[in-house]
Design a protein around this motif. Structure first.
Motif, PDB file in Angstrom:
ATOM      1  N   ARG A  27      54.576  35.615  35.906  1.00  0.00           N
ATOM      2  CA  ARG A  27      54.489  34.816  37.132  1.00  0.00           C
ATOM      3  C   ARG A  27      53.112  34.932  37.782  1.00  0.00           C
ATOM      4  NH1 ARG A  27      60.276  35.725  40.343  1.00  0.00           N
ATOM      5  NH2 ARG A  27      61.648  35.414  38.550  1.00  0.00           N
ATOM      6  N   LEU A  28      52.581  36.148  37.842  1.00  0.00           N
ATOM      7  CA  LEU A  28      51.271  36.329  38.453  1.00  0.00           C
ATOM      8  C   LEU A  28      50.177  35.655  37.616  1.00  0.00           C
ATOM      9  CD1 LEU A  28      51.462  40.040  39.676  1.00  0.00           C
ATOM     10  CD2 LEU A  28      51.353  37.999  41.112  1.00  0.00           C
ATOM     11  N   SER A  29      50.294  35.716  36.302  1.00  0.00           N
ATOM     12  CA  SER A  29      49.300  35.081  35.430  1.00  0.00           C
ATOM     13  C   SER A  29      49.302  33.567  35.607  1.00  0.00           C
ATOM     14  CB  SER A  29      49.577  35.440  33.966  1.00  0.00           C
ATOM     15  OG  SER A  29      49.424  36.828  33.751  1.00  0.00           O
ATOM     16  N   GLN A  30      50.479  32.989  35.709  1.00  0.00           N
ATOM     17  CA  GLN A  30      50.572  31.543  35.932  1.00  0.00           C
ATOM     18  C   GLN A  30      49.914  31.160  37.258  1.00  0.00           C
ATOM     19  OE1 GLN A  30      54.805  30.863  35.644  1.00  0.00           O
ATOM     20  NE2 GLN A  30      54.772  30.684  33.398  1.00  0.00           N
ATOM     21  N   LEU A  31      50.140  31.973  38.277  1.00  0.00           N
ATOM     22  CA  LEU A  31      49.513  31.711  39.580  1.00  0.00           C
ATOM     23  C   LEU A  31      47.997  31.849  39.485  1.00  0.00           C
ATOM     24  CD1 LEU A  31      49.865  31.138  42.618  1.00  0.00           C
ATOM     25  CD2 LEU A  31      50.020  33.611  42.972  1.00  0.00           C
ATOM     26  N   PHE A  32      47.530  32.868  38.772  1.00  0.00           N
ATOM     27  CA  PHE A  32      46.087  33.052  38.585  1.00  0.00           C
ATOM     28  C   PHE A  32      45.472  31.834  37.900  1.00  0.00           C
ATOM     29  CE2 PHE A  32      44.316  37.536  39.104  1.00  0.00           C
ATOM     30  CZ  PHE A  32      45.192  37.847  40.132  1.00  0.00           C
ATOM     31  N   ASP A  33      46.127  31.341  36.862  1.00  0.00           N
ATOM     32  CA  ASP A  33      45.626  30.163  36.147  1.00  0.00           C
ATOM     33  C   ASP A  33      45.450  28.978  37.107  1.00  0.00           C
ATOM     34  OD1 ASP A  33      45.561  31.493  33.725  1.00  0.00           O
ATOM     35  OD2 ASP A  33      47.551  30.824  33.098  1.00  0.00           O
ATOM     36  N   GLN A  34      46.447  28.774  37.970  1.00  0.00           N
ATOM     37  CA  GLN A  34      46.400  27.652  38.912  1.00  0.00           C
ATOM     38  C   GLN A  34      45.276  27.830  39.922  1.00  0.00           C
ATOM     39  OE1 GLN A  34      50.332  27.541  40.631  1.00  0.00           O
ATOM     40  NE2 GLN A  34      51.340  27.226  38.657  1.00  0.00           N
ATOM     41  N   MET A  35      45.118  29.041  40.445  1.00  0.00           N
ATOM     42  CA  MET A  35      44.091  29.274  41.464  1.00  0.00           C
ATOM     43  C   MET A  35      42.691  29.222  40.870  1.00  0.00           C
ATOM     44  SD  MET A  35      45.711  32.113  44.089  1.00  0.00           S
ATOM     45  CE  MET A  35      45.897  33.398  42.849  1.00  0.00           C
ATOM     46  N   ILE A  36      42.529  29.688  39.637  1.00  0.00           N
ATOM     47  CA  ILE A  36      41.220  29.615  38.982  1.00  0.00           C
ATOM     48  C   ILE A  36      40.862  28.164  38.686  1.00  0.00           C
ATOM     49  CG2 ILE A  36      39.968  30.161  36.851  1.00  0.00           C
ATOM     50  CD1 ILE A  36      41.472  32.860  36.831  1.00  0.00           C
ATOM     51  N   GLN A  37      41.839  27.401  38.210  1.00  0.00           N
ATOM     52  CA  GLN A  37      41.609  25.986  37.922  1.00  0.00           C
ATOM     53  C   GLN A  37      41.231  25.228  39.193  1.00  0.00           C
ATOM     54  OE1 GLN A  37      44.888  24.062  35.959  1.00  0.00           O
ATOM     55  NE2 GLN A  37      43.745  22.187  35.540  1.00  0.00           N
ATOM     56  N   ALA A  38      41.828  25.614  40.321  1.00  0.00           N
ATOM     57  CA  ALA A  38      41.518  24.963  41.598  1.00  0.00           C
ATOM     58  C   ALA A  38      40.223  25.480  42.215  1.00  0.00           C
ATOM     59  CB  ALA A  38      42.671  25.173  42.568  1.00  0.00           C
ATOM     60  N   GLY A  39      39.610  26.478  41.586  1.00  0.00           N
ATOM     61  CA  GLY A  39      38.371  27.033  42.113  1.00  0.00           C
ATOM     62  C   GLY A  39      38.565  27.929  43.312  1.00  0.00           C
ATOM     63  N   GLN A  40      39.803  28.398  43.529  1.00  0.00           N
ATOM     64  CA  GLN A  40      40.082  29.217  44.711  1.00  0.00           C
ATOM     65  C   GLN A  40      39.688  30.671  44.493  1.00  0.00           C
ATOM     66  OE1 GLN A  40      44.189  29.056  46.031  1.00  0.00           O
ATOM     67  NE2 GLN A  40      43.565  29.289  48.174  1.00  0.00           N
ATOM     68  N   ILE A  41      39.791  31.160  43.253  1.00  0.00           N
ATOM     69  CA  ILE A  41      39.395  32.531  42.928  1.00  0.00           C
ATOM     70  C   ILE A  41      38.522  32.518  41.677  1.00  0.00           C
ATOM     71  CG2 ILE A  41      41.436  33.581  43.968  1.00  0.00           C
ATOM     72  CD1 ILE A  41      42.587  33.926  41.150  1.00  0.00           C
ATOM     73  N   SER A  42      37.809  33.594  41.475  1.00  0.00           N
ATOM     74  CA  SER A  42      36.918  33.716  40.325  1.00  0.00           C
ATOM     75  C   SER A  42      37.707  33.993  39.045  1.00  0.00           C
ATOM     76  CB  SER A  42      35.925  34.855  40.571  1.00  0.00           C
ATOM     77  OG  SER A  42      35.236  35.194  39.395  1.00  0.00           O
ATOM     78  N   PRO A  43      37.216  33.529  37.885  1.00  0.00           N
ATOM     79  CA  PRO A  43      37.857  33.880  36.602  1.00  0.00           C
ATOM     80  C   PRO A  43      37.821  35.374  36.312  1.00  0.00           C
ATOM     81  CG  PRO A  43      36.383  31.997  36.346  1.00  0.00           C
ATOM     82  CD  PRO A  43      36.127  32.555  37.708  1.00  0.00           C
ATOM     83  N   GLU A  44      37.000  36.127  37.037  1.00  0.00           N
ATOM     84  CA  GLU A  44      36.936  37.574  36.857  1.00  0.00           C
ATOM     85  C   GLU A  44      38.039  38.307  37.621  1.00  0.00           C
ATOM     86  OE1 GLU A  44      33.016  39.216  37.515  1.00  0.00           O
ATOM     87  OE2 GLU A  44      32.087  37.285  37.028  1.00  0.00           O
ATOM     88  N   SER A  45      38.898  37.583  38.291  1.00  0.00           N
ATOM     89  CA  SER A  45      39.999  38.190  39.044  1.00  0.00           C
ATOM     90  C   SER A  45      40.965  38.887  38.093  1.00  0.00           C
ATOM     91  CB  SER A  45      40.728  37.122  39.858  1.00  0.00           C
ATOM     92  OG  SER A  45      39.849  36.501  40.782  1.00  0.00           O
ATOM     93  N   TYR A  46      41.699  39.855  38.613  1.00  0.00           N
ATOM     94  CA  TYR A  46      42.571  40.649  37.741  1.00  0.00           C
ATOM     95  C   TYR A  46      43.743  41.234  38.530  1.00  0.00           C
ATOM     96  CZ  TYR A  46      39.790  44.413  39.820  1.00  0.00           C
ATOM     97  OH  TYR A  46      39.165  45.247  40.707  1.00  0.00           O
ATOM     98  N   ILE A  47      44.696  41.787  37.776  1.00  0.00           N
ATOM     99  CA  ILE A  47      45.887  42.431  38.347  1.00  0.00           C
ATOM    100  C   ILE A  47      45.867  43.895  37.935  1.00  0.00           C
ATOM    101  CG2 ILE A  47      48.409  42.377  38.520  1.00  0.00           C
ATOM    102  CD1 ILE A  47      48.141  39.502  37.159  1.00  0.00           C
ATOM    103  N   LEU A  48      45.918  44.800  38.891  1.00  0.00           N
ATOM    104  CA  LEU A  48      45.933  46.232  38.593  1.00  0.00           C
ATOM    105  C   LEU A  48      47.340  46.786  38.811  1.00  0.00           C
ATOM    106  CD1 LEU A  48      44.319  48.808  37.870  1.00  0.00           C
ATOM    107  CD2 LEU A  48      44.052  49.194  40.333  1.00  0.00           C
ATOM    108  N   TYR A  49      47.973  47.202  37.722  1.00  0.00           N
ATOM    109  CA  TYR A  49      49.292  47.834  37.791  1.00  0.00           C
ATOM    110  C   TYR A  49      49.086  49.344  37.882  1.00  0.00           C
ATOM    111  CZ  TYR A  49      50.926  43.290  36.168  1.00  0.00           C
ATOM    112  OH  TYR A  49      51.179  41.934  36.055  1.00  0.00           O
ATOM    113  N   VAL A  50      49.643  49.956  38.920  1.00  0.00           N
ATOM    114  CA  VAL A  50      49.484  51.396  39.142  1.00  0.00           C
ATOM    115  C   VAL A  50      50.782  52.097  38.762  1.00  0.00           C
ATOM    116  CG1 VAL A  50      48.903  53.198  40.798  1.00  0.00           C
ATOM    117  CG2 VAL A  50      47.906  50.917  41.044  1.00  0.00           C
TER     118      VAL A  50
END
Length: 323
Positions: A27-50
């Protein structure tokens, strides 16, 4: 627009979350794809699981995701240090590697669809954006009402907090860096973040039911969490003990005066009921008062030892993909 888009780090504390991790990352990856495509966040964005010292396959799954996904990163803590410490460990790991950080629980009960709204609020000049629940329909009657009592009690104790906000929030880089400067060992991030003082905003959402696994916050942990929140930010309980003591002194003086008057008037009647009631009542108040004072002394004891909050065992970031 892509060049100026901020790097987003989503920090996800995990404790025995093997049942939800794959769906969460999907789910988070799909959201990242949408936001990157819209130019809202950088393609270098990431998810850190602790991984907070999980004893199941949580860390194994995180490493698998790190090797197969462009967004997945991982931080493995050497032992279980609790949700708040794990979350702070994740924020500390990303504070110099992103422009904005969002914290969210692994079960994704908090609606990730408002993340774009959070980022829009950040772009409008807010350093901290709180995710706030519109209502608590998904909670049980007991949890809903105890939460209401908790927030009201926190307000009465003078603790700054946001009603119906947990740990779902966006923070700018400077806000995260400032938060990491706090040295408390008894962490209550919901109380610490409002102390930062930067410009804030709220986005509202409806919370979903957990789609898999079990809640990691039973009643015992919630009670301990509430006690930590109050005693870490307010001295009013200790002051209440002082005023209760003053009231009992006044009552004792009145009873003494009445007793002397009865003795002079020869109206004294020997009896044990009033004596026993007084002993039990005063004894109970003394024990409760000692318990409250002891809670504060215990926190002082923990703070002065200044032990590390956590121990990082392994950190997997975008630059060190496993083969």
């Amino acid at each position: 627009m892509m060049e100026n888009s901020p790097i987003l780090a989503v920090v996800v504390p995990c404790y025995k979350e093997e049942a939800v991790l794959h769906e969460t990352h999907k789910r988070l990856s799909q959201l990242f794809d949408q936001m990157i495509q819209a130019g809202q966040i950088s393609p270098e964005s990431y998810i850190l699981y602790v991984n907070d010292g999980s004893t199941d396959r949580t860390w194994t799954i995180i490493k698998e995701l790190h090797g197969s996904s462009a967004y997945a990163c991982g931080l493995n803590l050497a032992g279980n240090v609790g949700h708040q410490n794990a979350l702070l460990a994740g924020l500390n790991a990303v504070k110099d590697r992103c422009e904005i950080a969002i914290s969210i629980d692994a079960d994704l009960q908090d609606d990730i669809r408002v993340i774009p709204d959070m980022i829009n609020s950040y772009e409008a000049g807010n350093d901290i954006v709180y995710g706030v629940r519109k209502e608590r329909k998904t909670d049980t009657f007991f949890k809903r009402n105890t939460a209401l009592v908790f927030y009201r009690l926190m307000k009465a104790m003078g603790v700054k907090s946001v009603y119906n906000h947990a740990d779902y929030r966006l923070m700018s880089r400077r806000a995260v860096q400032h938060l990491c400067r706090f040295r408390e060992r008894n962490l209550f991030l919901r109380g610490l973040v409002p102390l930062i003082g930067y410009r804030t905003d709220c986005v509202y959402y409806n919370r979903d039911k957990r789609f898999a696994g079990e809640s990691k916050y039973p009643f015992r942990k919630m009670l301990n969490f509430a006690i930590d929140g109050i005693t870490s930010f307010s001295v009013k309980p200790v002051r209440m003990i002082f005023w209760i003591g003053c009231i009992f002194v006044l009552v004792a003086l009145c009873v003494t005066g009445w007793t002397l008057y009865s003795y002079i008037q020869h109206n004294t009647v020997p009896g044990w009921s009033s004596l026993i009631i007084s002993v039990w009542l005063v004894g109970g108040v003394i024990l409760v008062s000692l318990g409250i004072v002891g809670e504060y002394i215990g926190k002082i004891y923990i703070e002065v030892k200044d032990r590390p909050r956590y121990n990082e065992e392994e950190l997997l970031m975008p630059g060190n993909k496993e083969t």
